[in-house]
Design an enzyme around this catalytic site. Sequence first.
Site, PDB file in Angstrom:
ATOM      1  N   HIS A   1       0.862  -1.188   0.000  1.00 52.77           N
ATOM      2  CA  HIS A   1       0.000   0.000   0.000  1.00 52.77           C
ATOM      3  C   HIS A   1       0.898   1.238   0.000  1.00 52.77           C
ATOM      4  CE1 HIS A   1      -3.175   2.816   1.122  1.00 52.77           C
ATOM      5  NE2 HIS A   1      -4.019   1.876   0.755  1.00 52.77           N
TER       6      HIS A   1
ATOM      7  N   ASP B   1      -7.958  -5.136  -0.172  1.00 56.91           N
ATOM      8  CA  ASP B   1      -8.434  -6.024  -1.241  1.00 56.91           C
ATOM      9  C   ASP B   1      -8.136  -7.494  -0.973  1.00 56.91           C
ATOM     10  OD1 ASP B   1      -7.518  -3.281  -3.013  1.00 56.91           O
ATOM     11  OD2 ASP B   1      -9.534  -4.119  -3.200  1.00 56.91           O
TER      12      ASP B   1
HETATM   13  C1  SDX Z   1      -6.140   0.037  -3.036  1.00 58.39           C
HETATM   14  O1  SDX Z   1      -4.320   4.508  -2.182  1.00 58.39           O
HETATM   15  C2  SDX Z   1      -5.286   3.936  -1.570  1.00 58.39           C
HETATM   16  O2  SDX Z   1      -5.759   4.362  -0.526  1.00 58.39           O
HETATM   17  C3  SDX Z   1      -5.836   2.713  -2.305  1.00 58.39           C
HETATM   18  C4  SDX Z   1      -6.873   1.926  -1.544  1.00 58.39           C
HETATM   19  C5  SDX Z   1      -8.148   2.726  -1.343  1.00 58.39           C
HETATM   20  O3  SDX Z   1      -8.897   2.412  -0.401  1.00 58.39           O
HETATM   21  O4  SDX Z   1      -8.445   3.581  -2.228  1.00 58.39           O
HETATM   22  O5  SDX Z   1      -6.364   1.531  -0.276  1.00 58.39           O
HETATM   23  C6  SDX Z   1      -7.264   0.676  -2.320  1.00 58.39           C
HETATM   24  O6  SDX Z   1      -5.920   0.349  -4.181  1.00 58.39           O
HETATM   25  C7  SDX Z   1      -5.249  -0.927  -2.309  1.00 58.39           C
HETATM   26  C8  SDX Z   1      -4.062  -1.436  -3.178  1.00 58.39           C
HETATM   27  C9  SDX Z   1      -4.583  -2.562  -4.088  1.00 58.39           C
HETATM   28  N1  SDX Z   1      -3.537  -2.977  -5.046  1.00 58.39           N
HETATM   29  C10 SDX Z   1      -2.921  -4.150  -4.931  1.00 58.39           C
HETATM   30  O7  SDX Z   1      -3.108  -4.967  -4.036  1.00 58.39           O
HETATM   31  C11 SDX Z   1      -1.940  -4.436  -6.073  1.00 58.39           C
HETATM   32  C12 SDX Z   1      -0.623  -4.995  -5.509  1.00 58.39           C
HETATM   33  N2  SDX Z   1       0.100  -3.937  -4.792  1.00 58.39           N
HETATM   34  C13 SDX Z   1       1.049  -3.163  -5.499  1.00 58.39           C
HETATM   35  O8  SDX Z   1       0.927  -3.058  -6.867  1.00 58.39           O
HETATM   36  C14 SDX Z   1       1.579  -1.955  -4.734  1.00 58.39           C
HETATM   37  O9  SDX Z   1       1.864  -2.371  -3.466  1.00 58.39           O
HETATM   38  C15 SDX Z   1       0.715  -0.706  -4.661  1.00 58.39           C
HETATM   39  C16 SDX Z   1       0.250  -0.282  -6.002  1.00 58.39           C
HETATM   40  C17 SDX Z   1      -0.462  -0.957  -3.781  1.00 58.39           C
HETATM   41  C18 SDX Z   1       1.551   0.392  -4.016  1.00 58.39           C
HETATM   42  O10 SDX Z   1       2.524   0.717  -4.937  1.00 58.39           O
HETATM   43  P1  SDX Z   1       3.693   1.737  -4.540  1.00 58.39           P
HETATM   44  O11 SDX Z   1       3.386   2.516  -3.321  1.00 58.39           O
HETATM   45  O12 SDX Z   1       4.017   2.496  -5.793  1.00 58.39           O
HETATM   46  O13 SDX Z   1       4.888   0.787  -4.128  1.00 58.39           O
HETATM   47  P2  SDX Z   1       6.018   0.380  -5.073  1.00 58.39           P
HETATM   48  O14 SDX Z   1       5.461  -0.177  -6.344  1.00 58.39           O
HETATM   49  O15 SDX Z   1       6.974   1.524  -5.159  1.00 58.39           O
HETATM   50  O16 SDX Z   1       6.688  -0.860  -4.282  1.00 58.39           O
HETATM   51  C19 SDX Z   1       7.730  -0.649  -3.328  1.00 58.39           C
HETATM   52  C20 SDX Z   1       8.546  -1.964  -3.359  1.00 58.39           C
HETATM   53  C21 SDX Z   1       9.024  -2.340  -4.763  1.00 58.39           C
HETATM   54  O17 SDX Z   1      10.155  -3.141  -4.617  1.00 58.39           O
HETATM   55  P3  SDX Z   1      11.639  -2.434  -4.741  1.00 58.39           P
HETATM   56  O18 SDX Z   1      11.654  -1.687  -6.075  1.00 58.39           O
HETATM   57  O19 SDX Z   1      11.755  -1.502  -3.539  1.00 58.39           O
HETATM   58  O20 SDX Z   1      12.631  -3.587  -4.689  1.00 58.39           O
HETATM   59  O21 SDX Z   1       7.677  -3.041  -2.946  1.00 58.39           O
HETATM   60  C22 SDX Z   1       7.544  -3.959  -4.034  1.00 58.39           C
HETATM   61  C23 SDX Z   1       7.916  -3.230  -5.288  1.00 58.39           C
HETATM   62  O22 SDX Z   1       8.371  -4.137  -6.283  1.00 58.39           O
HETATM   63  N3  SDX Z   1       6.104  -4.332  -4.051  1.00 58.39           N
HETATM   64  C24 SDX Z   1       5.658  -5.566  -4.225  1.00 58.39           C
HETATM   65  C25 SDX Z   1       4.261  -5.479  -4.104  1.00 58.39           C
HETATM   66  N4  SDX Z   1       3.906  -4.206  -3.880  1.00 58.39           N
HETATM   67  C26 SDX Z   1       5.065  -3.502  -3.855  1.00 58.39           C
HETATM   68  N5  SDX Z   1       6.302  -6.742  -4.472  1.00 58.39           N
HETATM   69  C27 SDX Z   1       5.506  -7.836  -4.597  1.00 58.39           C
HETATM   70  N6  SDX Z   1       4.153  -7.838  -4.483  1.00 58.39           N
HETATM   71  C28 SDX Z   1       3.506  -6.680  -4.246  1.00 58.39           C
HETATM   72  N7  SDX Z   1       2.173  -6.658  -4.135  1.00 58.39           N
END
Ligand code: SDX
Length: 428
Positions: A307, A364
Amino acid sequence: MTNSATLSLNGEEYTLDVITGTENEQCIDIQQLRNQTGCITMDPGFGNTGSCYSSITYVDGKNGVLRYRGYPIEELAENASFVEVAYLILYGELPNQKQLCIFSRSLEEHAPIHTNLEHHFSGFPKSAPPMAILSAMLNLVACFHPEVLDVTSEGPEFDRTAALLLSKVRTISAFAYRSATGKPFNQPNPFLSYCNNFLHLMFSDPYREYVPSKTIEKALNLFLVLHADHEQNCSTSTVRVVGSSRANLFSSVAAGVCALWGPLHGGANAAVIAMLEDIKASGKPLKHYLDMAKDKDNPYRLMGFGHRVYKNFDPRSRILKRHVDEVLKELNTSDPLLEIALELEQETLKDDYFISRNLYPNVDFYSGILLRAIGIPLNMYTVMFAIGRMPGWIANWKELLEHNQRISRPRQIYTGHSIRSFVPIEKR
Ligand code: SDX
């Protein structure tokens, strides 16, 4: 309350106001930065950028806090109906008995849709994604209610338009499902609660009224309460950007539906179920999926994890996890996907990749299992998120106008070609 920050840039010093919010969060006010310094800031994804001052919702990502208008989500989830929470988010206070009665009556009065609108559903192919239908039909509703195109953020016109939208989003969503499955439309029943009327619209048949159990009604109510607002998430920010051009409320929330559709945002609830189904069907060990998620060269991510704001736990996920178990027990059913989800969560809690990146289950992760228990079809999961988030979208659009916020227009840093002359085609 303000204090200040000093910026030292190109040999000059600039003083910038530091603003402190209700919960002592601080921001550096850079509204005059470009005029003062000629520089802009850069923050793709806006992870460090505030877009507005808002009094609707407060999220403390470090401590897993979520409050709507100051009320903790845990208390609202246990005690409030979605209609009460929608009123709270829209108007800033929990409704008294009289206010709740008037608001509820207004919602049920606006539940039916114009018969000419119904015909539009037959124009969609059976395979049309329900989120595409929802976004299209929200704009279409405004064509049958032209008075909503000029609504501003206050007075009886706003109240009526907000109720109309909160109510019709439910009817349109159910009609999208009925149309795609070749079933006749049910008409809203004004004597049912908000949730039960939706379930009736979805699942009743001409010769059998669908009467949900109290458990199912409570589970749907909980789902909607937990999704009602969440600060400036991707879809709410979209509603604000569109609304900042003074576009009407319906086109603003229709844009919000499109932003919510993405698998990184509201589309994640369905993606979680698809991921759990895949894990179950493959028979491969969870380690296989964890390794894929950790592999930088692999785009695979664990859906439902991580998140932008919550760096400890998402309180909504904890509430859902507790209720999913209760609902399945009360329905005297089990879901093998829940077992896989619980095991997956346990594995990530022991894995440094997830721990070091603060990747915990978000709203989710368990919501899809709750929707399965209620009987909602998979392709309607993100539509359910949109129904839940509607109060938050409307309240943010309202607040934007109340603050008379300027049109959103971010800047950029240009990295393309410098000036060059046109080359006639024969010389290219
Ligand atoms: C919602 O914003 C809100 O409030 C949203 C929400 C709402 O109520 O409106 O809460 C609802 O959208 C919840 C999120 C639902 N999405 C998912 O579950 C999809 C999976 N999650 C990711 O795609 C991700 O965690 C996000 C999109 C939720 C957050 O993305 P960020 O903040 O841009 O984080 P990032 O991509 O910069 O990740 C940071 C690190 C990275 O690794 P490094 O580059 O540091 O090595 O964490 C890793 C990412 O690769 N990472 C994950 C991951 N999420 C982040 N690795 C594996 N699996 C994951 N799910």
